[in-house]
Every structure is written in structure tokens, then in C-alpha cells.
Write an enzyme that holds these catalytic residues in place. Structure first.
Site, PDB file in Angstrom:
ATOM      1  N   PHE A 149      -0.409 -23.844 -28.214  1.00 55.06           N
ATOM      2  CA  PHE A 149      -1.326 -24.639 -28.909  1.00 55.06           C
ATOM      3  C   PHE A 149      -2.032 -25.878 -28.505  1.00 55.06           C
ATOM      4  O   PHE A 149      -2.817 -26.420 -28.873  1.00 55.06           O
ATOM      5  CB  PHE A 149      -0.335 -24.867 -30.277  1.00 55.06           C
ATOM      6  CG  PHE A 149       0.456 -25.987 -29.862  1.00 55.06           C
ATOM      7  CD1 PHE A 149       0.052 -27.235 -30.062  1.00 55.06           C
ATOM      8  CD2 PHE A 149       1.791 -25.894 -29.342  1.00 55.06           C
ATOM      9  CE1 PHE A 149       1.012 -28.250 -29.897  1.00 55.06           C
ATOM     10  CE2 PHE A 149       2.652 -26.881 -29.268  1.00 55.06           C
ATOM     11  CZ  PHE A 149       2.449 -28.140 -29.668  1.00 55.06           C
ATOM     12  N   LYS A 173      -6.056 -14.133 -26.708  1.00 56.19           N
ATOM     13  CA  LYS A 173      -5.150 -14.324 -27.815  1.00 56.19           C
ATOM     14  C   LYS A 173      -4.638 -15.750 -27.854  1.00 56.19           C
ATOM     15  O   LYS A 173      -3.758 -16.022 -27.270  1.00 56.19           O
ATOM     16  CB  LYS A 173      -4.071 -13.290 -27.727  1.00 56.19           C
ATOM     17  CG  LYS A 173      -3.412 -12.803 -28.959  1.00 56.19           C
ATOM     18  CD  LYS A 173      -2.954 -13.998 -29.904  1.00 56.19           C
ATOM     19  CE  LYS A 173      -1.527 -14.606 -29.316  1.00 56.19           C
ATOM     20  NZ  LYS A 173      -1.290 -15.892 -30.225  1.00 56.19           N
ATOM     21  N   GLU A 176      -2.090 -19.130 -32.735  1.00 56.96           N
ATOM     22  CA  GLU A 176      -2.103 -19.063 -33.944  1.00 56.96           C
ATOM     23  C   GLU A 176      -2.277 -20.274 -34.892  1.00 56.96           C
ATOM     24  O   GLU A 176      -2.484 -20.529 -35.997  1.00 56.96           O
ATOM     25  CB  GLU A 176      -1.283 -17.912 -34.723  1.00 56.96           C
ATOM     26  CG  GLU A 176       0.021 -18.310 -34.624  1.00 56.96           C
ATOM     27  CD  GLU A 176       0.830 -17.919 -33.280  1.00 56.96           C
ATOM     28  OE1 GLU A 176       0.460 -18.039 -32.417  1.00 56.96           O
ATOM     29  OE2 GLU A 176       1.995 -17.542 -33.525  1.00 56.96           O
ATOM     30  N   ARG A 177      -1.599 -21.448 -33.917  1.00 55.83           N
ATOM     31  CA  ARG A 177      -1.693 -22.858 -34.550  1.00 55.83           C
ATOM     32  C   ARG A 177      -2.935 -23.451 -34.610  1.00 55.83           C
ATOM     33  O   ARG A 177      -3.192 -24.319 -35.505  1.00 55.83           O
ATOM     34  CB  ARG A 177      -0.359 -23.510 -34.212  1.00 55.83           C
ATOM     35  CG  ARG A 177       0.983 -23.060 -34.546  1.00 55.83           C
ATOM     36  CD  ARG A 177       1.827 -23.698 -34.006  1.00 55.83           C
ATOM     37  NE  ARG A 177       2.666 -22.966 -32.860  1.00 55.83           N
ATOM     38  CZ  ARG A 177       3.475 -23.226 -32.004  1.00 55.83           C
ATOM     39  NH1 ARG A 177       4.133 -24.588 -32.386  1.00 55.83           N
ATOM     40  NH2 ARG A 177       3.994 -22.583 -30.926  1.00 55.83           N
ATOM     41  N   SER A 226       5.859 -21.312 -23.584  1.00 52.80           N
ATOM     42  CA  SER A 226       7.103 -21.768 -23.435  1.00 52.80           C
ATOM     43  C   SER A 226       7.832 -21.034 -22.432  1.00 52.80           C
ATOM     44  O   SER A 226       7.205 -19.499 -22.373  1.00 52.80           O
ATOM     45  CB  SER A 226       7.794 -21.835 -24.551  1.00 52.80           C
ATOM     46  OG  SER A 226       8.013 -20.716 -25.389  1.00 52.80           O
ATOM     47  N   CYS A 281       2.437 -30.224 -21.047  1.00 56.45           N
ATOM     48  CA  CYS A 281       3.349 -29.770 -20.099  1.00 56.45           C
ATOM     49  C   CYS A 281       3.222 -30.504 -18.856  1.00 56.45           C
ATOM     50  O   CYS A 281       4.557 -30.458 -18.179  1.00 56.45           O
ATOM     51  CB  CYS A 281       2.880 -28.512 -19.794  1.00 56.45           C
ATOM     52  SG  CYS A 281       1.544 -28.120 -18.659  1.00 56.45           S
ATOM     53  N   GLU A 384      13.337 -28.790 -23.329  1.00 50.84           N
ATOM     54  CA  GLU A 384      11.953 -29.552 -23.379  1.00 50.84           C
ATOM     55  C   GLU A 384      11.833 -29.871 -24.901  1.00 50.84           C
ATOM     56  O   GLU A 384      11.891 -29.086 -25.676  1.00 50.84           O
ATOM     57  CB  GLU A 384      10.902 -28.582 -23.136  1.00 50.84           C
ATOM     58  CG  GLU A 384       9.575 -29.165 -22.982  1.00 50.84           C
ATOM     59  CD  GLU A 384       8.539 -28.121 -22.609  1.00 50.84           C
ATOM     60  OE1 GLU A 384       8.603 -26.837 -22.834  1.00 50.84           O
ATOM     61  OE2 GLU A 384       7.482 -28.542 -22.092  1.00 50.84           O
TER      62      GLU A 384
HETATM   63  P1  NAD Z   1       4.825 -20.687 -27.248  1.00 54.92           P
HETATM   64  O1  NAD Z   1       5.344 -20.000 -25.970  1.00 54.92           O
HETATM   65  O2  NAD Z   1       5.249 -20.723 -28.382  1.00 54.92           O
HETATM   66  O3  NAD Z   1       3.220 -19.850 -27.525  1.00 54.92           O
HETATM   67  C1  NAD Z   1       2.213 -19.486 -26.641  1.00 54.92           C
HETATM   68  C2  NAD Z   1       1.559 -18.145 -26.835  1.00 54.92           C
HETATM   69  O4  NAD Z   1       2.714 -17.106 -26.927  1.00 54.92           O
HETATM   70  C3  NAD Z   1       1.048 -18.402 -28.361  1.00 54.92           C
HETATM   71  O5  NAD Z   1      -0.390 -17.623 -28.165  1.00 54.92           O
HETATM   72  C4  NAD Z   1       1.983 -17.471 -29.207  1.00 54.92           C
HETATM   73  O6  NAD Z   1       1.319 -16.803 -30.085  1.00 54.92           O
HETATM   74  C5  NAD Z   1       2.584 -16.629 -28.091  1.00 54.92           C
HETATM   75  N1  NAD Z   1       3.966 -16.277 -28.788  1.00 54.92           N
HETATM   76  C6  NAD Z   1       4.902 -16.954 -29.285  1.00 54.92           C
HETATM   77  N2  NAD Z   1       5.844 -16.304 -29.234  1.00 54.92           N
HETATM   78  C7  NAD Z   1       5.832 -15.141 -28.911  1.00 54.92           C
HETATM   79  C8  NAD Z   1       6.824 -13.996 -28.824  1.00 54.92           C
HETATM   80  N3  NAD Z   1       8.062 -14.154 -29.431  1.00 54.92           N
HETATM   81  N4  NAD Z   1       6.203 -13.099 -28.293  1.00 54.92           N
HETATM   82  C9  NAD Z   1       5.234 -12.727 -27.667  1.00 54.92           C
HETATM   83  N5  NAD Z   1       4.231 -13.851 -27.682  1.00 54.92           N
HETATM   84  C10 NAD Z   1       4.645 -14.971 -28.413  1.00 54.92           C
HETATM   85  O7  NAD Z   1       4.231 -21.935 -26.550  1.00 54.92           O
HETATM   86  P2  NAD Z   1       3.525 -23.303 -27.572  1.00 54.92           P
HETATM   87  O8  NAD Z   1       4.348 -23.738 -28.516  1.00 54.92           O
HETATM   88  O9  NAD Z   1       2.161 -22.782 -27.854  1.00 54.92           O
HETATM   89  O10 NAD Z   1       2.953 -24.342 -26.441  1.00 54.92           O
HETATM   90  C11 NAD Z   1       3.941 -25.380 -25.887  1.00 54.92           C
HETATM   91  C12 NAD Z   1       4.601 -24.646 -24.599  1.00 54.92           C
HETATM   92  O11 NAD Z   1       3.666 -24.269 -23.752  1.00 54.92           O
HETATM   93  C13 NAD Z   1       5.405 -25.704 -23.881  1.00 54.92           C
HETATM   94  O12 NAD Z   1       6.616 -25.122 -23.566  1.00 54.92           O
HETATM   95  C14 NAD Z   1       4.624 -26.149 -22.943  1.00 54.92           C
HETATM   96  O13 NAD Z   1       5.462 -26.778 -21.700  1.00 54.92           O
HETATM   97  C15 NAD Z   1       3.970 -24.910 -22.322  1.00 54.92           C
HETATM   98  N6  NAD Z   1       2.826 -25.367 -21.483  1.00 54.92           N
HETATM   99  C16 NAD Z   1       2.655 -24.894 -20.345  1.00 54.92           C
HETATM  100  C17 NAD Z   1       1.834 -25.386 -19.506  1.00 54.92           C
HETATM  101  C18 NAD Z   1       1.971 -25.009 -18.091  1.00 54.92           C
HETATM  102  O14 NAD Z   1       0.693 -24.874 -17.387  1.00 54.92           O
HETATM  103  N7  NAD Z   1       2.886 -24.741 -17.342  1.00 54.92           N
HETATM  104  C19 NAD Z   1       0.714 -25.753 -20.152  1.00 54.92           C
HETATM  105  C20 NAD Z   1       0.746 -26.073 -21.504  1.00 54.92           C
HETATM  106  C21 NAD Z   1       1.701 -25.894 -22.070  1.00 54.92           C
END
Ligand code: NAD
Length: 499
Positions: A149, A173, A176-177, A226, A281, A384
Site C-alpha cells: 500500500f 495485483k 487492496e487498501r 511485509s 521501507c 517494524e
Molecule cells: P503486506 O505484506 O500486508 O501486503 C503486501 C501485498 O501482499 C498486498 O498486495 C496484499 O494484498 C498481499 N497480501 C497481504 N496478506 C497476504 C497473505 N496472507 N497472502 C498473500 N498475499 C497477501 O504489506 P503492506 O502493509 O501493504 O506494506 C508494508 C510493508 O511493505 C512493510 O513491511 C514495508 O517495509 C514493506 N515494503 C518493503 C519495500 C522494499 O522494497 N523492501 C518497499 C515498500 C514496502
């Protein structure tokens, strides 16, 4: 209530699964739209469209594919304000931050305009008698990307621009937020001349992600989000034979040496710790001053700066330093971790728990927090937080500070503030983290370098953007050809003249 769509084969398509999730306006706390959550059948339909469209797109020469990206850059610039507004409305970040989100994606699209050069193969003339050898990079076919998101414009572009310019079809994909901007980007790509079916947006949650991971046609999966989900996607995708790269969470340390310019360091910590409400991140979430005197002076400089921070909705314009966090659940998680910090003995120097904004009482705003005397066993250090919470861990020496960054399980980014070139050089060489800043708090590499962390911040070998992206989205094929020499011994040609 607005019902959002998927974007399939060049058209907005309503969800048919009957499942939806809420999209909030984080500033007011209101639900402003419903996001459809795709079923495996809907994902499969997108894959069918992609398979149909991809071979013709792969046959378009790289220069023409690059021209679509050129036009796309123009359209992004044309619609910058519109995109930034839509992004702020769903994410909550300020308008300049939202424009930055689009801009950092756009820069990778610009890099992709170099595809004809980047996709050029290698050639060895006369590798043996009459033998030539050449390598070429071919697209994978259908690729997919799952994005977080916090950068709803930048990260999708980091994935789909190189994938598409390399000749793949791409299924996105998004989170969804905040799914509106990815839908707008898909429309703009087609306005730029991309054939339908090459970019598609399938909105959804775990069900859509699992359908991607198990679909036999999808060749590669990119993920940013994450760490636990990154680990799951990497394991599942790889075991299904896909090429997978996953970028996970972070806990970025900034080491402040006793000789550092402390005003510069404090300013840097304000931007890197609290900007975008800490939802980056590459945010700095741990300050590590070396020596108690450095720590005391740093805290003294930080507190008035933190107290001056303006928190508010993006509609307040450029005066706002940061906006609300993305959802009520995110806010609750941040406050829970703050409470754990207090319970586990950290000193809360600036307390943002009671922050409230008149007229926006239901918004997901979190005031800025500063902790001192944090230790590595505390949850606020280990986890985090992804919110406007900066932890200070006091180190007695440079080696102890370096050890903290090295021992943490995350390794996305880190920084050192110092005037000592030796210390800076030693830090950059020894620390086991992917992106390093020297007197630079958020060392995000530019589009022509690559972006990626180490340790639990990454799963997979190749980084995002830069030359690595062209490797990730192509396969190498090497041809060895032999044309028996037409020259006879003695120098006469063996060719029969054409009749
Ligand atoms: P998230 O892991 O909750 O969601 C990321 C994606 O995964 C979304 O599209 C979501 O729909 C999907 N998802 C969520 N739960 C799932 C599940 N159980 N099974 C399969 N897919 C699922 O992350 P977020 O809250 O959207 O984003 C924040 C996180 O992203 C933080 O941890 C941040 O550090 C990380 N991030 C990392 C980078 C990097 O380059 N390392 C860059 C940006 C964000």
C-alpha cells in the site's frame, strides 16, 4: 459508494466474486470505495487475455516498445496532479509526497526507454572454425506483481515498466487498501499505445495471490510487502517453478558518530523518521548515537523539531509534514507497540498518543513519538512499527553501533552520520545491509542502479530496477551456429555459381 473494478483486456470490469474490501479515506476514517477481491477464476481470465496478447507484443521491436514508455512518461507528467490527488486520498500521504511516489516510478519508466540498448545480446565471431555464438534475451511470457500500500504508484511501475518493455504481459495485483492509482496507470499505458491485455490489474487479497502463485502459465512473480508474506510468496512461488523476487520489511538504523554535524543529523532524522508517517521501507526507525554525550545532545535537538511537526490531511496543502496512517488497524498496531515500549522500560520522550485534529477526529492520525533508552530485546526494536515512532538505542562505541545494525534480522537500508571518512568507509564495507547512506538518511538508489536489501528484507537474487530488472524479466538463450567454410584448401571457393 464507489465500486472499483479490475482492469482486464483493456476495459474496466466489475468484480464477480461477490467479495469486496473497504477503501478508506484515512484523513476522515470514512469508507470511500469498495475494492473487488478477485477469485481464482477472475485471475485465470486475466491470464488467458495475457497469453493471447503477449506473443504479438514480444514480436514488436524493442525500440517501438520503448516508444510506448516514452509516451507513458509524457502522460504521467500530464496527469501528475490528478494521480497525486487520487493517491493522497486513499493513502493519506501529503501531495508533495504523493507526487514523489509517481516521480520515482516515472524515473524507472525513463530508464526502460533504454531497452534497445539493455536488451542487446552478445556475439562471438569465429568461436571455432566456421562457428559463431550469440546470446539473446527473450521475454518470459506472462509475469505478475504483488505490491504494497505504501507506494501505490512507484512500486507497480518498478515492476511493470521493465517487464513490459522486455516483451512480457504483466498482471498487477496491487494493495487492496489503495487500488485506484494502479488502475489509472493501466489506462495511461494503453493511452500511450500499449496493446490491450499486456497490462492488467486484478484487485484482490490472499485468494488472488494464491491463484497467481499456483497458475501454471505465470512465469515470474515480483512481490514487495511485509517479510512474513514475502517469505510465503517466495517459498510457494519457487516450489511451483516460478522465478520469484520478494522484497520485505525493514528496520533501518542511523548511526550518529560523536563528530557528526548534529543539526544536520537531527534534520535528517525528522525527514527520514517521521516523513510519510514512517510508512516507508527506507524510513529510519532506529537512531544510534555513539556515546551518551552525543545521545543527550541529539535528543535535545530532536525534541523541539518533533514538537514543530505539522500533522494533517493532504487537503491542507504543503504546510503539512505528514498525514494519517493508512487504516484504523495500522493505527491500533502502532499504538499497541508504543505501549509495549513503555511497558518494557523504554523512555517515551515525545508522546504522540493523544494527538487529535479538530474536524478529523475519526481520521487515522498518529502523533510523533520519540523513545530513548531502547534496548535490543524490546518489541519496538525488534519489530517494524511502520509509523511515526523513532527509537533511540544508545551505543558506547562505533563497534557496538555497527553490531546493532549487523545483528538485526532486517537489512534494507542504513546510514552513518560522521565527518570521519575512515569510519564511513569502514561502515559501508562491513555492514551487512543492502543500501547505505553516508550523511544521507534515505539512500534510495536512482533508477539506473538497483534497489534491494539483505537478510530478511529480501528473498531472491536480483534487485529491483536498474540492469537487474532486465535480467529478472528475460531469459537468456545462446545460439551456437556453424556454417561450414566455403573455402577449399588452396583458397578456391566451393560455391556453385547461381544458375
Ligand atoms: P503486506 O505484506 O500486508 O501486503 C503486501 C501485498 O501482499 C498486498 O498486495 C496484499 O494484498 C498481499 N497480501 C497481504 N496478506 C497476504 C497473505 N496472507 N497472502 C498473500 N498475499 C497477501 O504489506 P503492506 O502493509 O501493504 O506494506 C508494508 C510493508 O511493505 C512493510 O513491511 C514495508 O517495509 C514493506 N515494503 C518493503 C519495500 C522494499 O522494497 N523492501 C518497499 C515498500 C514496502
Amino acid at each position: 459508494m464507489q465500486e472499483l473494478t479490475h482492469y482486464l483486456n483493456g476495459a474496466h470490469v466489475k468484480g464477480t466474486s461477490g467479495r469486496f474490501s473497504d477503501v478508506y479515506n484515512p484523513a476522515t476514517g470514512e469508507v470511500q470505495a469498495k475494492c473487488p477481491l478477485a477469485s481464482a477464476d477472475e485471475l485465470d481470465q486475466a491470464v488467458k487475455y495475457a497469453m493471447e496478447a503477449q506473443p504479438a507484443w514480444a514480436a514488436v521491436n524493442p525500440q517501438r516498445r520503448a516508444r510506448v514508455m516514452m509516451k507513458f512518461v509524457d502522460l504521467l507528467n500530464r496527469d501528475m496532479d490528478k494521480l497525486a490527488e487520487a493517491l493522497s486520498r486513499e493513502h493519506g500521504k501529503t501531495l508533495p509526497d504523493a507526487a514523489g511516489d509517481v516521480q520515482r516510478g516515472l524515473e524507472v519508466v525513463e530508464y526502460c526507454i533504454g531497452a534497445p540498448e539493455l536488451l542487446k545480446g552478445d556475439y562471438t565471431d569465429s568461436a571455432g572454425p566456421g562457428i559463431d555464438m550469440y546470446s539473446m534475451r527473450q521475454p518470459l511470457g506472462v509475469s505478475a506483481g504483488i505490491t504494497p500500500f505504501n507506494f501505490p504508484a512507484m512500486i507497480p511501475m518498478w515492476m511493470f515498466a521493465p517487464a513490459i518493455v522486455c516483451g512480457n504481459a504483466f498482471i498487477l495485483k496491487p494493495s487492496e487498501r489503495d487500488p485506484s492509482v494502479p488502475l489509472m496507470l493501466a489506462e495511461l499505458l494503453e493511452e500511450a499505445g500499449l496493446p490491450k491485455g499486456i497490462i492488467q490489474v486484478v484487485n484482490g487479497d490472499k485468494e488472488a495471490v494464491d491463484a497467481i502463485l499456483h497458475h501454471p502459465v505465470i512465469q515470474s512473480v515480483g512481490f514487495v510487502g511485509s517479510t512474513p508474506i514475502a517469505e510465503y510468496i517466495y517459498g510457494t512461488g519457487c516450489s511451483n517453478g516460478k522465478r520469484v523476487q520478494c522484497f520485505g520489511g525493514a528496520k533501518n538504523h542511523m548511526i550518529i558518530m560523536p563528530d557528526a554535524d548534529l543539526d544536520q543529523a537531527a534534520d535528517a532524522l525528522i525527514g527520514a523518521g517521521y516523513g510519510a508517517a514512517g510508512e516507508r521501507c527506507m524510513a529510519i526507525s532506529v537512531a544510534v548515537p555513539v556515546g551518551d554525550e552525543t545521545a543527550d545532545r541529539l535528543i535535545e535537538k530532536l525534541v523541539p523539531r518533533i514538537e514543530k511537526l505539522k500533522v494533517g490531511p493532504y487537503t491542507s496543502g504543503k504546510d503539512v509534514d505528514y498525514g494519517p496512517v493508512v487504516t484504523g488497524a495500522a493505527k491500533q498496531n502502532i499504538l499497541k507497540l508504543v505501549q509495549s515500549g513503555i511497558d518494557q522500560g523504554a523512555k517515551l520522550v515525545v508522546d504522540g498518543r493523544d494527538f487529535s485534529l479538530q474536524g478529523y477526529e475519526d481520521g487515522f492520525f498518529v502523533g510523533p513519538h520519540l523513545f530513548d533508552n531502547v534496548t535490543p530485546d524490546m518489541d519496538i526494536y525488534k519489530q517494524e512499527i511502520f509509523g511515526p515512532v523513532l527509537s533511540t538505542v544508545r551505543a558506547k562505541s562505533y563497534e557496538e553501533a555497527l553490531g546493532l545494525a549487523m545483528d538485526h534480522e532486517m537489512g534494507n537500508g542504513t546510514a552513518i552520520f560522521t565527518r570521519d571518512g575512515d569510519a564511513a568507509r569502514d561502515f559501508a564495507n562491513r555492514v551487512n545491509v543492502g543500501m547505505i547512506g553516508i550523511n544521507v538518511p534515505i539512500p534510495v538508489p536512482l533508477a539506473y542502479h538497483t534497489f534491494g536489501g539483505w537478510k530478511k528484507s529480501v528473498f531472491g537474487d536480483l534487485n529491483q530496477h536498474g540492469p537487474d530488472a532486465f535480467k529478472f524479466y528475460t531469459r537468456t538463450k545462446t545460439v551456437t551456429s556453424r556454417w561450414p567454410s566455403g573455402i577449399k584448401e588452396g583458397g578456391e571457393f566451393n560455391f556453385k555459381p547461381m544458375e
